[in-house]
Scaffold this motif. Sequence first.
Motif, PDB file in Angstrom:
ATOM      1  N   GLY A  18      -1.620  -2.850  -5.395  1.00 18.94           N
ATOM      2  CA  GLY A  18      -0.247  -2.564  -4.993  1.00 18.94           C
ATOM      3  C   GLY A  18       0.198  -1.351  -5.773  1.00 18.94           C
ATOM      4  O   GLY A  18      -0.408  -0.293  -5.694  1.00 18.94           O
ATOM      5  N   PHE A  19       1.219  -1.532  -6.593  1.00 17.03           N
ATOM      6  CA  PHE A  19       1.689  -0.460  -7.451  1.00 17.03           C
ATOM      7  C   PHE A  19       0.962  -0.518  -8.786  1.00 17.03           C
ATOM      8  O   PHE A  19       0.635  -1.602  -9.269  1.00 17.03           O
ATOM      9  N   ILE A  20       0.725   0.635  -9.396  1.00 16.44           N
ATOM     10  CA  ILE A  20       0.228   0.680 -10.769  1.00 16.44           C
ATOM     11  C   ILE A  20       1.459   0.389 -11.622  1.00 16.44           C
ATOM     12  O   ILE A  20       2.333   1.235 -11.779  1.00 16.44           O
ATOM     13  N   ALA A  21       1.538  -0.815 -12.157  1.00 16.60           N
ATOM     14  CA  ALA A  21       2.760  -1.273 -12.814  1.00 16.60           C
ATOM     15  C   ALA A  21       2.601  -1.488 -14.315  1.00 16.60           C
ATOM     16  O   ALA A  21       3.522  -1.983 -14.967  1.00 16.60           O
ATOM     17  N   SER A  22       1.445  -1.123 -14.875  1.00 18.20           N
ATOM     18  CA  SER A  22       1.247  -1.237 -16.321  1.00 18.20           C
ATOM     19  C   SER A  22       0.152  -0.255 -16.736  1.00 18.20           C
ATOM     20  O   SER A  22      -0.683   0.140 -15.915  1.00 18.20           O
ATOM     21  N   VAL A  47       0.559  20.176 -13.139  1.00 12.06           N
ATOM     22  CA  VAL A  47       1.750  19.331 -13.091  1.00 12.06           C
ATOM     23  C   VAL A  47       1.476  18.221 -12.071  1.00 12.06           C
ATOM     24  O   VAL A  47       0.764  18.440 -11.091  1.00 12.06           O
ATOM     25  N   VAL A  48       2.028  17.059 -12.295  1.00 15.52           N
ATOM     26  CA  VAL A  48       1.892  15.938 -11.362  1.00 15.52           C
ATOM     27  C   VAL A  48       3.214  15.735 -10.627  1.00 15.52           C
ATOM     28  O   VAL A  48       4.285  15.792 -11.230  1.00 15.52           O
ATOM     29  N   ALA A  49       3.122  15.504  -9.315  1.00 15.40           N
ATOM     30  CA  ALA A  49       4.273  15.128  -8.488  1.00 15.40           C
ATOM     31  C   ALA A  49       3.924  13.798  -7.839  1.00 15.40           C
ATOM     32  O   ALA A  49       2.929  13.701  -7.116  1.00 15.40           O
ATOM     33  N   THR A  50       4.714  12.763  -8.103  1.00 15.24           N
ATOM     34  CA  THR A  50       4.338  11.433  -7.637  1.00 15.24           C
ATOM     35  C   THR A  50       5.551  10.620  -7.182  1.00 15.24           C
ATOM     36  O   THR A  50       6.607  10.655  -7.817  1.00 15.24           O
ATOM     37  N   ASN A  51       5.391   9.920  -6.071  1.00 10.90           N
ATOM     38  CA  ASN A  51       6.381   8.934  -5.641  1.00 10.90           C
ATOM     39  C   ASN A  51       6.154   7.674  -6.461  1.00 10.90           C
ATOM     40  O   ASN A  51       5.017   7.206  -6.561  1.00 10.90           O
ATOM     41  N   GLN A  52       7.209   7.121  -7.011  1.00  8.50           N
ATOM     42  CA  GLN A  52       7.114   5.886  -7.790  1.00  8.50           C
ATOM     43  C   GLN A  52       8.191   4.896  -7.339  1.00  8.50           C
ATOM     44  O   GLN A  52       9.105   4.548  -8.091  1.00  8.50           O
ATOM     45  N   PRO A  53       8.085   4.410  -6.083  1.00  8.04           N
ATOM     46  CA  PRO A  53       9.103   3.497  -5.576  1.00  8.04           C
ATOM     47  C   PRO A  53       9.109   2.144  -6.282  1.00  8.04           C
ATOM     48  O   PRO A  53      10.069   1.384  -6.144  1.00  8.04           O
ATOM     49  N   GLY A  54       8.079   1.842  -7.055  1.00 11.17           N
ATOM     50  CA  GLY A  54       8.080   0.613  -7.838  1.00 11.17           C
ATOM     51  C   GLY A  54       9.248   0.568  -8.808  1.00 11.17           C
ATOM     52  O   GLY A  54       9.756  -0.511  -9.129  1.00 11.17           O
TER      53      GLY A  54
END
Length: 191
Positions: A18-22, A47-54
Amino acid sequence: MKLAILDRDGTLNALGDGFIASPDEWVPVPGALEAVARLNHAGWHVVVATNQPGLGRGLFDAQTLVAIHAKMHRQLATLGGRIDAVFYCPHTESEQCHCRKPAPGLMEQIRDRYGAEGQEILVAGSSAAHLQAASELGAQLHMVCTGRSAHLDPRQSLPPGWPAGTRAHASLGALADFIAPQNGASLPVAL
């Protein structure tokens, strides 16, 4: 300035269930961190560009996201590489913000922060949304066949949804081979 904007999930780290949450769930894609170090050594700012809807869904908090990225930075530093900054969108899809990829907001923020334009910018990722977000920048667009694109063959035409002019590579390492060959030579910025 040579600026590389990379997606995170599926490009730098393996996708989770799912999400990387840890931090424990963050595992680099084999060879990805070495590829970042090679880009750095060839003069690229990464540079990193990332969606993090978690974050928006409450699955983890900002402190946990910082810890995940700290792990990424530490592992990269041991290889002699660095990521200059991480830009992220914390919003869910339903919020319809301007920064959630495929909207261009994150890419525009990065471009403006670094003062880079067009062909000075290389954008790489394993999802069409990441490259769609960058398509109006005039950047060099590169898809890597890892993560969400692991099923694709870089020698074949890309399926619909990928921006015109996108080049395909087997991995971030293959992209680094293309951009910064190991013999120390590097290709000109305008490809």
